[in-house]
Design an enzyme around this catalytic site. Sequence first.
Site, mmCIF file in Angstrom:
data_model
loop_
_atom_site.group_PDB
_atom_site.id
_atom_site.type_symbol
_atom_site.label_atom_id
_atom_site.label_comp_id
_atom_site.label_asym_id
_atom_site.label_seq_id
_atom_site.Cartn_x
_atom_site.Cartn_y
_atom_site.Cartn_z
ATOM 1 N N ASP A 12 16.733 27.243 17.243
ATOM 2 C CA ASP A 12 15.698 26.476 17.424
ATOM 3 C C ASP A 12 15.876 25.128 18.187
ATOM 4 O OD1 ASP A 12 14.135 28.369 15.870
ATOM 5 O OD2 ASP A 12 14.402 27.039 14.027
ATOM 6 N N GLU A 13 16.709 25.147 19.058
ATOM 7 C CA GLU A 13 17.053 24.089 19.978
ATOM 8 C C GLU A 13 16.062 23.707 21.065
ATOM 9 O OE1 GLU A 13 19.165 26.716 19.032
ATOM 10 O OE2 GLU A 13 20.667 26.185 18.110
ATOM 11 N N LYS A 15 15.528 26.873 23.163
ATOM 12 C CA LYS A 15 16.245 27.696 24.206
ATOM 13 C C LYS A 15 15.321 28.502 25.167
ATOM 14 C CE LYS A 15 18.131 30.184 20.717
ATOM 15 N NZ LYS A 15 17.779 29.279 19.826
ATOM 16 N N GLY A 39 12.341 33.184 17.453
ATOM 17 C CA GLY A 39 10.861 32.760 17.811
ATOM 18 C C GLY A 39 11.365 31.694 18.718
ATOM 19 N N HIS A 40 10.933 32.021 19.959
ATOM 20 C CA HIS A 40 11.261 31.075 21.319
ATOM 21 C C HIS A 40 9.593 30.660 21.631
ATOM 22 C CE1 HIS A 40 15.566 33.194 21.890
ATOM 23 N NE2 HIS A 40 15.120 32.563 20.589
ATOM 24 N N THR A 41 9.832 29.269 22.029
ATOM 25 C CA THR A 41 8.184 28.890 22.211
ATOM 26 C C THR A 41 8.413 28.486 23.754
ATOM 27 O OG1 THR A 41 8.270 27.871 20.053
ATOM 28 C CG2 THR A 41 6.682 27.253 21.712
ATOM 29 N N THR A 127 15.142 35.741 7.048
ATOM 30 C CA THR A 127 13.667 35.847 7.613
ATOM 31 C C THR A 127 12.925 36.958 7.448
ATOM 32 O OG1 THR A 127 14.447 36.901 9.692
ATOM 33 C CG2 THR A 127 14.167 34.394 9.846
ATOM 34 N N GLN A 198 19.153 32.769 17.781
ATOM 35 C CA GLN A 198 19.903 31.827 16.851
ATOM 36 C C GLN A 198 20.808 30.717 17.480
ATOM 37 O OE1 GLN A 198 20.052 35.769 16.466
ATOM 38 N NE2 GLN A 198 18.127 35.152 15.673
ATOM 39 N N THR A 279 8.558 32.174 10.546
ATOM 40 C CA THR A 279 8.180 32.357 9.156
ATOM 41 C C THR A 279 7.233 31.047 8.870
ATOM 42 O OG1 THR A 279 9.983 30.976 8.945
ATOM 43 C CG2 THR A 279 10.254 33.330 8.555
ATOM 44 N N ASP A 311 12.548 12.862 23.378
ATOM 45 C CA ASP A 311 11.341 12.252 23.153
ATOM 46 C C ASP A 311 11.028 11.853 22.009
ATOM 47 O OD1 ASP A 311 11.070 15.184 23.500
ATOM 48 O OD2 ASP A 311 9.151 14.867 22.703
ATOM 49 N N GLY A 393 10.121 16.753 26.445
ATOM 50 C CA GLY A 393 8.928 17.225 25.821
ATOM 51 C C GLY A 393 8.724 18.655 26.003
HETATM 52 P P1 GDP Z 1 14.232 28.172 20.216
HETATM 53 O O1 GDP Z 1 14.270 29.243 19.342
HETATM 54 O O2 GDP Z 1 15.593 27.703 20.503
HETATM 55 O O3 GDP Z 1 13.632 28.775 21.655
HETATM 56 O O4 GDP Z 1 13.393 27.128 19.927
HETATM 57 P P2 GDP Z 1 11.789 27.024 19.080
HETATM 58 O O5 GDP Z 1 10.881 27.718 20.054
HETATM 59 O O6 GDP Z 1 12.024 27.893 17.772
HETATM 60 O O7 GDP Z 1 11.816 25.628 18.685
HETATM 61 C C1 GDP Z 1 11.741 24.632 19.418
HETATM 62 C C2 GDP Z 1 10.450 23.773 19.527
HETATM 63 O O8 GDP Z 1 10.599 22.417 19.973
HETATM 64 C C3 GDP Z 1 9.158 24.371 20.009
HETATM 65 O O9 GDP Z 1 8.078 24.116 19.469
HETATM 66 C C4 GDP Z 1 9.179 24.017 21.575
HETATM 67 O O10 GDP Z 1 7.928 24.005 22.193
HETATM 68 C C5 GDP Z 1 9.591 22.578 21.245
HETATM 69 N N1 GDP Z 1 10.492 21.875 22.386
HETATM 70 C C6 GDP Z 1 11.381 22.294 23.122
HETATM 71 N N2 GDP Z 1 11.920 21.494 23.830
HETATM 72 C C7 GDP Z 1 11.297 20.182 23.291
HETATM 73 C C8 GDP Z 1 11.500 18.969 23.717
HETATM 74 O O11 GDP Z 1 12.464 18.517 24.726
HETATM 75 N N3 GDP Z 1 10.529 17.808 23.302
HETATM 76 C C9 GDP Z 1 9.842 18.324 22.173
HETATM 77 N N4 GDP Z 1 9.159 17.319 21.579
HETATM 78 N N5 GDP Z 1 9.478 19.551 21.902
HETATM 79 C C10 GDP Z 1 10.309 20.590 22.364
HETATM 80 P P1 IMO Z 2 15.827 31.311 17.210
HETATM 81 O O1 IMO Z 2 16.377 32.074 18.189
HETATM 82 C C1 IMO Z 2 16.506 29.452 13.356
HETATM 83 C C2 IMO Z 2 18.389 32.044 10.072
HETATM 84 C C3 IMO Z 2 17.313 32.089 9.049
HETATM 85 C C4 IMO Z 2 18.305 32.281 7.776
HETATM 86 C C5 IMO Z 2 19.584 33.055 8.584
HETATM 87 C C6 IMO Z 2 19.552 34.425 8.337
HETATM 88 O O2 IMO Z 2 14.467 31.066 17.088
HETATM 89 O O3 IMO Z 2 16.981 30.030 17.491
HETATM 90 P P2 IMO Z 2 18.152 36.467 9.367
HETATM 91 O O4 IMO Z 2 16.961 36.948 8.862
HETATM 92 O O5 IMO Z 2 18.765 36.304 10.679
HETATM 93 O O6 IMO Z 2 19.307 37.388 8.567
HETATM 94 O O7 IMO Z 2 18.425 35.169 8.697
HETATM 95 O O8 IMO Z 2 19.565 32.631 9.990
HETATM 96 N N1 IMO Z 2 17.569 32.297 11.444
HETATM 97 C C7 IMO Z 2 17.269 31.327 12.423
HETATM 98 N N2 IMO Z 2 17.036 30.002 12.157
HETATM 99 N N3 IMO Z 2 16.418 30.086 14.589
HETATM 100 C C8 IMO Z 2 16.504 31.208 14.650
HETATM 101 O O9 IMO Z 2 16.225 31.921 15.705
HETATM 102 C C9 IMO Z 2 17.115 31.951 13.550
HETATM 103 N N4 IMO Z 2 17.326 33.295 13.357
HETATM 104 C C10 IMO Z 2 17.607 33.488 12.158
HETATM 105 O O10 IMO Z 2 16.336 31.244 8.761
HETATM 106 O O11 IMO Z 2 18.764 30.861 7.614
HETATM 107 MG MG MG Z 3 13.331 29.535 17.501
#
Ligand code: GDP
Ligand code: IMO
Ligand code: MG
Length: 409
Positions: A12-13, A15, A39-41, A127, A198, A279, A311, A393
């Site tokens: 959730d960085e 990506k 989950g990639h946003t 998950t 991940q 989730t 930010d 952002g």
């Molecule tokens: P991913 O799994 O690495 O693709 O990341 P996620 O989508 O699960 O979670 C990242 C969250 O941070 C999402 O809600 C994005 O829209 C948001 N996001 C991404 N980059 C930034 C940023 O630089 N600033 C802020 N405020 N939100 C961001």
């Molecule tokens: P993205 O690509 C954050 C975590 C789960 C749990 C562990 C094992 O969005 O960054 P699993 O269902 O894979 O066997 O769960 O890994 N996990 C994540 N946490 N971002 C993810 O993906 C994740 N995919 C799995 O929460 O702790």
């Molecule tokens: Mg994610």
Amino acid sequence: MNVAVIGAQWGDEGKGKIVDYLATDAQIIVRFSGGANAGHTIVRGGEQFALHLVPSGVLYPDKRVVLGTGMVIDPEALFDELGMLAERGIDWEGRVMISDRAHVVLPRYRALDKSLEAARKRPIGTTGRGIGVAYSMKSSRDGVRLADLFDDRLLENLEDDDRAFIAKWRDRLAPLAVDLTHYLSGHRNTYCLFEGAQGALLDLDTGTYPYVSSGMSGAGGAATQGGIGPRRLDKVLGVFKAYSTRVGNGPFPTEFDDGSQSALCQFIRDTGREYGVTTGRPRRCGYLDLVALRYACLANSIDSLVLTHLDVYDTLDSFEACVAYKVRGGLVEHFPASVRDLEDAEPVLRTFRGWKRSLKDVREYDELPREARDYVSFIEEFTETSIDIVSVGYDRRDTIVRRSPWTRS
Ligand code: GDP
Ligand code: IMO
Ligand code: MG
């Protein structure tokens, strides 16, 4: 040129945002690991997309995207997602492919994932998408790959329900199948992005085992499960947040406590919208852990870092980051393998001054306030890795590029 984008923390960085941004200059985007646990946003012009299986380049009408060899694919989730994209005007037909060596997630795996979790004394917090089971079936050589969907000799090993499930989906999956290595060898002169899911600390080998996912989410996964082999990977980008988050269970040395840090935790959760895309779970939050980040850089030969969510710190007077641990009285400066050591680790924190202004409209690195640049420089020195992109952002536009990853150096 082949560039991998991996998570350098616990997922959730950001990506998805970064892959979508960099995909402007790419022709092919390959997702190489995980499944519908991700989950990639992506946010562009006020419109938000949450992708679980389909690579983040799909929103561009001219890009080809491939679900790679290392992925475990739940056909129901995939066709739901493709249906959602079509409804929202994204024409994916002819552009979305799946490696024929990727594995299928059967409904039984999801049920087993949940019952294994329920039986664990210390649950992982999965998950529930059947990911761990799919990778175990693959390792025990009982999995089903796309290439074998019509091979009745192999399917004979399956139970009736599984065979019925395969029969239901295979005619829709088969047209998407591609021999990924062969396909990419025919596109050697294109710009190709390898999108991780991940993160380094959730990787089965380099992560905080057993509190990890079951795929190869690091740079090694990009090379082997993206279909190209290690020596053809030109660059590895590691995405990390200005702070840390984690969903699910497992050690998290810099996690905010429920006492004096609970207000800060809630502020970061709300400002950074730190709720799981897959989730809906609130994410655990804490300060940036530089010991863990340096380890992620080393374990994945990260060439350059992408700092996101800077930010979120806009209004803070000051904040901290972890530069070492105290484990049962002793100073530890490297990231330990032992879960017990990580659970006992108390962070040694360094304080940074806040900048107290909005970064949202900053587009040039030199326009960032001095305090923000000081934070960036400290991280670069600590990790011995340059930060080439800074995200301020969630929108595609809120991005500062210091050095483009598409240059060979
Ligand atoms: P991913 O799994 O690495 O693709 O990341 P996620 O989508 O699960 O979670 C990242 C969250 O941070 C999402 O809600 C994005 O829209 C948001 N996001 C991404 N980059 C930034 C940023 O630089 N600033 C802020 N405020 N939100 C961001
Ligand atoms: P993205 O690509 C954050 C975590 C789960 C749990 C562990 C094992 O969005 O960054 P699993 O269902 O894979 O066997 O769960 O890994 N996990 C994540 N946490 N971002 C993810 O993906 C994740 N995919 C799995 O929460 O702790
Ligand atoms: Mg994610």
